[in-house]
Design an enzyme around this catalytic site. Structure first.
Site, PDB file in Angstrom:
ATOM      1  N   HIS A 225      64.514  56.754  52.007  1.00 55.63           N
ATOM      2  CA  HIS A 225      65.168  55.426  52.002  1.00 55.63           C
ATOM      3  C   HIS A 225      66.434  55.551  52.847  1.00 55.63           C
ATOM      4  O   HIS A 225      66.369  55.932  54.002  1.00 55.63           O
ATOM      5  CB  HIS A 225      65.413  55.039  50.542  1.00 55.63           C
ATOM      6  CG  HIS A 225      65.853  53.620  50.288  1.00 55.63           C
ATOM      7  ND1 HIS A 225      65.874  52.641  51.242  1.00 55.63           N
ATOM      8  CD2 HIS A 225      66.299  53.014  49.138  1.00 55.63           C
ATOM      9  CE1 HIS A 225      66.307  51.501  50.716  1.00 55.63           C
ATOM     10  NE2 HIS A 225      66.577  51.707  49.438  1.00 55.63           N
ATOM     11  N   MET A 260      62.069  61.431  60.533  1.00 53.30           N
ATOM     12  CA  MET A 260      62.924  60.459  59.845  1.00 53.30           C
ATOM     13  C   MET A 260      63.418  59.371  60.802  1.00 53.30           C
ATOM     14  O   MET A 260      63.753  59.650  61.944  1.00 53.30           O
ATOM     15  CB  MET A 260      64.100  61.175  59.184  1.00 53.30           C
ATOM     16  CG  MET A 260      63.644  62.142  58.118  1.00 53.30           C
ATOM     17  SD  MET A 260      62.596  61.305  56.898  1.00 53.30           S
ATOM     18  CE  MET A 260      62.159  62.657  55.848  1.00 53.30           C
ATOM     19  N   GLY A 261      63.454  58.142  60.273  1.00 59.94           N
ATOM     20  CA  GLY A 261      63.864  57.011  61.100  1.00 59.94           C
ATOM     21  C   GLY A 261      62.665  56.284  61.702  1.00 59.94           C
ATOM     22  O   GLY A 261      62.845  55.361  62.505  1.00 59.94           O
ATOM     23  N   PHE A 262      61.457  56.701  61.309  1.00 60.59           N
ATOM     24  CA  PHE A 262      60.235  56.038  61.796  1.00 60.59           C
ATOM     25  C   PHE A 262      59.391  55.567  60.617  1.00 60.59           C
ATOM     26  O   PHE A 262      59.370  56.203  59.568  1.00 60.59           O
ATOM     27  CB  PHE A 262      59.406  57.001  62.658  1.00 60.59           C
ATOM     28  CG  PHE A 262      60.043  57.247  63.991  1.00 60.59           C
ATOM     29  CD1 PHE A 262      59.673  56.497  65.092  1.00 60.59           C
ATOM     30  CD2 PHE A 262      61.049  58.202  64.121  1.00 60.59           C
ATOM     31  CE1 PHE A 262      60.287  56.700  66.317  1.00 60.59           C
ATOM     32  CE2 PHE A 262      61.674  58.410  65.340  1.00 60.59           C
ATOM     33  CZ  PHE A 262      61.295  57.660  66.444  1.00 60.59           C
ATOM     34  N   HIS A 264      57.630  52.303  58.140  1.00 61.48           N
ATOM     35  CA  HIS A 264      58.184  51.405  57.127  1.00 61.48           C
ATOM     36  C   HIS A 264      57.087  50.964  56.179  1.00 61.48           C
ATOM     37  O   HIS A 264      55.934  50.805  56.603  1.00 61.48           O
ATOM     38  CB  HIS A 264      58.825  50.162  57.783  1.00 61.48           C
ATOM     39  CG  HIS A 264      59.765  49.464  56.879  1.00 61.48           C
ATOM     40  ND1 HIS A 264      59.350  48.468  56.001  1.00 61.48           N
ATOM     41  CD2 HIS A 264      61.080  49.640  56.658  1.00 61.48           C
ATOM     42  CE1 HIS A 264      60.388  48.065  55.316  1.00 61.48           C
ATOM     43  NE2 HIS A 264      61.454  48.756  55.677  1.00 61.48           N
ATOM     44  N   ASP A 315      67.167  52.790  60.605  1.00 62.93           N
ATOM     45  CA  ASP A 315      67.963  54.010  60.488  1.00 62.93           C
ATOM     46  C   ASP A 315      68.035  54.820  61.776  1.00 62.93           C
ATOM     47  O   ASP A 315      68.994  55.558  61.991  1.00 62.93           O
ATOM     48  CB  ASP A 315      67.400  54.887  59.365  1.00 62.93           C
ATOM     49  CG  ASP A 315      67.764  54.341  57.994  1.00 62.93           C
ATOM     50  OD1 ASP A 315      68.843  53.754  57.879  1.00 62.93           O
ATOM     51  OD2 ASP A 315      66.970  54.497  57.055  1.00 62.93           O
ATOM     52  N   ARG A 359      59.218  46.148  32.954  1.00 66.00           N
ATOM     53  CA  ARG A 359      58.584  47.259  32.246  1.00 66.00           C
ATOM     54  C   ARG A 359      57.097  47.212  32.573  1.00 66.00           C
ATOM     55  O   ARG A 359      56.316  46.566  31.858  1.00 66.00           O
ATOM     56  CB  ARG A 359      58.844  47.121  30.743  1.00 66.00           C
ATOM     57  CG  ARG A 359      58.670  48.346  29.902  1.00 66.00           C
ATOM     58  CD  ARG A 359      57.260  48.837  29.911  1.00 66.00           C
ATOM     59  NE  ARG A 359      57.016  49.919  28.982  1.00 66.00           N
ATOM     60  CZ  ARG A 359      55.940  50.684  29.032  1.00 66.00           C
ATOM     61  NH1 ARG A 359      55.037  50.513  30.001  1.00 66.00           N
ATOM     62  NH2 ARG A 359      55.748  51.620  28.137  1.00 66.00           N
TER      63      ARG A 359
HETATM   64  N1  ACO Z   1      56.668  60.483  60.504  1.00 62.04           N
HETATM   65  C1  ACO Z   1      55.403  60.966  60.600  1.00 62.04           C
HETATM   66  N2  ACO Z   1      54.370  60.409  59.945  1.00 62.04           N
HETATM   67  C2  ACO Z   1      54.614  59.317  59.213  1.00 62.04           C
HETATM   68  C3  ACO Z   1      55.907  58.766  59.064  1.00 62.04           C
HETATM   69  C4  ACO Z   1      56.951  59.397  59.769  1.00 62.04           C
HETATM   70  N3  ACO Z   1      58.191  58.920  59.683  1.00 62.04           N
HETATM   71  N4  ACO Z   1      55.860  57.690  58.241  1.00 62.04           N
HETATM   72  C5  ACO Z   1      54.586  57.565  57.861  1.00 62.04           C
HETATM   73  N5  ACO Z   1      53.833  58.548  58.440  1.00 62.04           N
HETATM   74  C6  ACO Z   1      52.405  58.753  58.273  1.00 62.04           C
HETATM   75  C7  ACO Z   1      52.148  59.292  56.856  1.00 62.04           C
HETATM   76  O1  ACO Z   1      52.201  60.703  56.837  1.00 62.04           O
HETATM   77  C8  ACO Z   1      50.771  58.750  56.591  1.00 62.04           C
HETATM   78  O2  ACO Z   1      49.832  59.553  57.275  1.00 62.04           O
HETATM   79  P1  ACO Z   1      48.378  59.867  56.609  1.00 62.04           P
HETATM   80  O3  ACO Z   1      47.723  58.533  56.420  1.00 62.04           O
HETATM   81  O4  ACO Z   1      47.736  60.751  57.600  1.00 62.04           O
HETATM   82  O5  ACO Z   1      48.679  60.538  55.292  1.00 62.04           O
HETATM   83  C9  ACO Z   1      50.778  57.383  57.274  1.00 62.04           C
HETATM   84  O6  ACO Z   1      51.769  57.478  58.300  1.00 62.04           O
HETATM   85  C10 ACO Z   1      51.113  56.237  56.332  1.00 62.04           C
HETATM   86  O7  ACO Z   1      52.374  56.501  55.715  1.00 62.04           O
HETATM   87  P2  ACO Z   1      52.725  56.298  54.178  1.00 62.04           P
HETATM   88  O8  ACO Z   1      53.361  57.542  53.646  1.00 62.04           O
HETATM   89  O9  ACO Z   1      51.535  55.779  53.443  1.00 62.04           O
HETATM   90  O10 ACO Z   1      53.784  55.161  54.260  1.00 62.04           O
HETATM   91  P3  ACO Z   1      54.663  54.613  53.067  1.00 62.04           P
HETATM   92  O11 ACO Z   1      54.609  53.146  53.145  1.00 62.04           O
HETATM   93  O12 ACO Z   1      54.333  55.232  51.767  1.00 62.04           O
HETATM   94  O13 ACO Z   1      56.119  55.174  53.468  1.00 62.04           O
HETATM   95  C11 ACO Z   1      58.157  55.421  54.593  1.00 62.04           C
HETATM   96  C12 ACO Z   1      57.040  54.446  54.215  1.00 62.04           C
HETATM   97  C13 ACO Z   1      58.676  56.125  53.345  1.00 62.04           C
HETATM   98  C14 ACO Z   1      59.296  54.630  55.217  1.00 62.04           C
HETATM   99  C15 ACO Z   1      57.584  56.441  55.605  1.00 62.04           C
HETATM  100  O14 ACO Z   1      57.203  55.791  56.804  1.00 62.04           O
HETATM  101  C16 ACO Z   1      58.572  57.555  55.882  1.00 62.04           C
HETATM  102  O15 ACO Z   1      58.624  58.538  55.146  1.00 62.04           O
HETATM  103  N6  ACO Z   1      59.400  57.420  56.957  1.00 62.04           N
HETATM  104  C17 ACO Z   1      60.445  58.382  57.224  1.00 62.04           C
HETATM  105  C18 ACO Z   1      61.657  58.097  56.346  1.00 62.04           C
HETATM  106  C19 ACO Z   1      62.443  56.890  56.792  1.00 62.04           C
HETATM  107  O16 ACO Z   1      62.675  56.701  57.996  1.00 62.04           O
HETATM  108  N7  ACO Z   1      62.873  56.076  55.835  1.00 62.04           N
HETATM  109  C20 ACO Z   1      63.686  54.888  56.109  1.00 62.04           C
HETATM  110  C21 ACO Z   1      62.991  53.661  55.624  1.00 62.04           C
HETATM  111  S1  ACO Z   1      63.778  52.185  56.244  1.00 62.04           S
HETATM  112  C22 ACO Z   1      65.254  52.067  55.468  1.00 62.04           C
HETATM  113  O17 ACO Z   1      65.504  52.603  54.404  1.00 62.04           O
HETATM  114  C23 ACO Z   1      66.300  51.246  56.193  1.00 62.04           C
END
Ligand code: ACO
Length: 379
Positions: A225, A260-262, A264, A315, A359
């Site tokens: 997050h 990180m930073g990619f 959503h 981010d 809940r």
């Molecule tokens: N880098 C590489 N692979 C990624 C990334 C990433 N940043 N984000 C998603 N993926 C991949 C996952 O590994 C998954 O691959 P798979 O299907 O082979 O297992 C696929 O893309 C789908 O991703 P999910 O994990 O299902 O996406 P989810 O909706 O649960 O997570 C999240 C969203 C947490 C933002 C995720 O994209 C992530 O971890 N990003 C990096 C952290 C980040 O930048 N967070 C900031 C969020 S925005 C904010 O707070 C302002």
């Protein structure tokens, strides 16, 4: 090792509508990202952060005189009570600044507890934290670095200017204040994200406002997050040239590391906030004569698009923008708090106004019922 089941693609409440809100839309057809009916593009280009905070809290844009009064109220609320200063002085210099804000919020909740659990009491407590979070963070920062007890009650015109002034010890250039202000607008609100949902869950138990915000700060701290802006900077800092970044990134992707930073949870094609902060970062880079951070960031962005079809979220380019403003990396996520307290307050009020305890239920995956075995007879 844990024998609990792996998270599934249906987990994490993905795609679940967990309630109603009149505050914000995220990626809604025809709306995009909007706060109280105004697009993020309009707000970032035409409003200041205090105007946006007022909009979130009250549901309408302020008139000129309402905005002047609101700015004055916030400016007059920047001072810290002595016991809070003492508490901040006791925190170690290597405390993470998010923990400083979490603690500062909790201490302020003891010194100035919310009375009444009403809309008015939440607005008052939210405004106090809006004004005091930069003061807490930078009072602690200067005291633990060089023993300096800074004066936090400045007459800077807005929170962006106040933050940069306290951090750098002198007023920041207007272009830097505006970039900071836009960043605060972009971070102010985002519907039922993890930290806001945490605030709503705690509020739904009829707990006090400060308890809810302490929980929100905790949820925001993690790199999935808010913590992603710090983690993105750490990634960018690994590389000295775009080519080095490309090689490094390809290795990370081959090892299936998260970048990180990619990505959503809600946006599938683009985060509308990202283009706005990217443009700020590009201009700041140009003004600073930067030849490394911005080009490396752009290459990481290009490689992620090419290799994974993934896009930057807010981010990613916030990280380089903050670097050009002279902000230390561990303060990146605290800036998210300094802004998001506005959205959290709006959600706490909305939750209270139509409250029902949050809940949910769970699907049980544990063992069948079994005989209890006395302690001496267990194998
Ligand atoms: N880098 C590489 N692979 C990624 C990334 C990433 N940043 N984000 C998603 N993926 C991949 C996952 O590994 C998954 O691959 P798979 O299907 O082979 O297992 C696929 O893309 C789908 O991703 P999910 O994990 O299902 O996406 P989810 O909706 O649960 O997570 C999240 C969203 C947490 C933002 C995720 O994209 C992530 O971890 N990003 C990096 C952290 C980040 O930048 N967070 C900031 C969020 S925005 C904010 O707070 C302002």
């Amino acid at each position: 090792m844990s024998d609990s089941p792996k998270p599934t693609k249906t987990g994490g409440l993905a795609g679940v509508n967990a309630g109603e809100t009149a505050i914000c839309t995220v990626g809604k057809e025809g709306y995009g990202l909007s706060y109280r009916g105004y697009t993020i593009e309009d707000l970032a280009a035409r409003a200041g952060f205090e105007e946006v905070a007022y909009l979130l809290l009250h549901g309408h844009l302020p008139t000129r005189s309402q905005l002047t009064s609101y700015r004055t109220l916030l400016a007059e609320s920047r001072g810290l009570p002595d016991p809070l200063k003492t508490a901040l002085e006791l925190l170690p210099a290597d405390t993470h600044p998010m923990d400083v804000l979490r603690t500062g919020c909790s201490v302020l909740g003891c010194l100035e507890p919310e009375r009444g659990l009403t809309r008015e009491s939440a607005i008052a407590a939210g405004n106090r934290l809006l004004a005091a979070f930069p003061s807490m963070l930078l009072y602690w920062y200067h005291f633990t670095r060089d023993g300096q007890r800074i004066e936090t009650q400045t007459d800077d015109p807005n929170i962006a200017a106040h933050f940069l002034h306290l951090l750098l010890g002198k007023p920041a250039p207007e272009s830097h204040v505006r970039a900071m202000d836009v960043s605060l607008v972009l971070y102010a609100e985002h519907e039922f994200n993890a930290s806001t949902f945490t605030v709503r869950v705690i509020t739904s138990t009829l707990a006090d406002f400060h308890s809810a915000i302490v929980g929100g700060i905790g949820a925001l701290r993690g790199p999935l997050h808010g913590g992603a802006n710090e983690a993105a900077m750490d990634l960018i800092d690994l590389y000295r040239t775009p080519d080095e970044a490309e090689q490094g990134l390809l290795g990370k992707l081959a090892r299936k590391e998260l970048i990180m930073g990619f990505g959503h949870r809600v946006y599938k094609k683009a985060d509308p906030r990202s283009a706005i902060i990217q443009e700020k970062s590009r201009k700041l880079a140009e003004a600073a004569g930067d030849q490394v951070i911005y080009p490396v960031s752009e290459r990481i962005d290009a490689v992620m698009r090419r290799e994974k079809g993934m896009f930057t979220n807010l981010d990613f380019y916030s990280a380089s923008a903050y670097r050009f403003l002279g902000i230390p990396t561990p303060m990146f996520t605290p800036i998210f708090v300094i802004s998001r307290i506005s959205g959290w307050t709006a959600h706490a009020i909305e939750q209270r106004e139509r409250n029902r305890l949050i809940r949910p239920a769970a699907d049980y995956t544990g063992p069948e019922l079994r005989e209890f075995v006395e302690i001496g007879k267990r194998g």
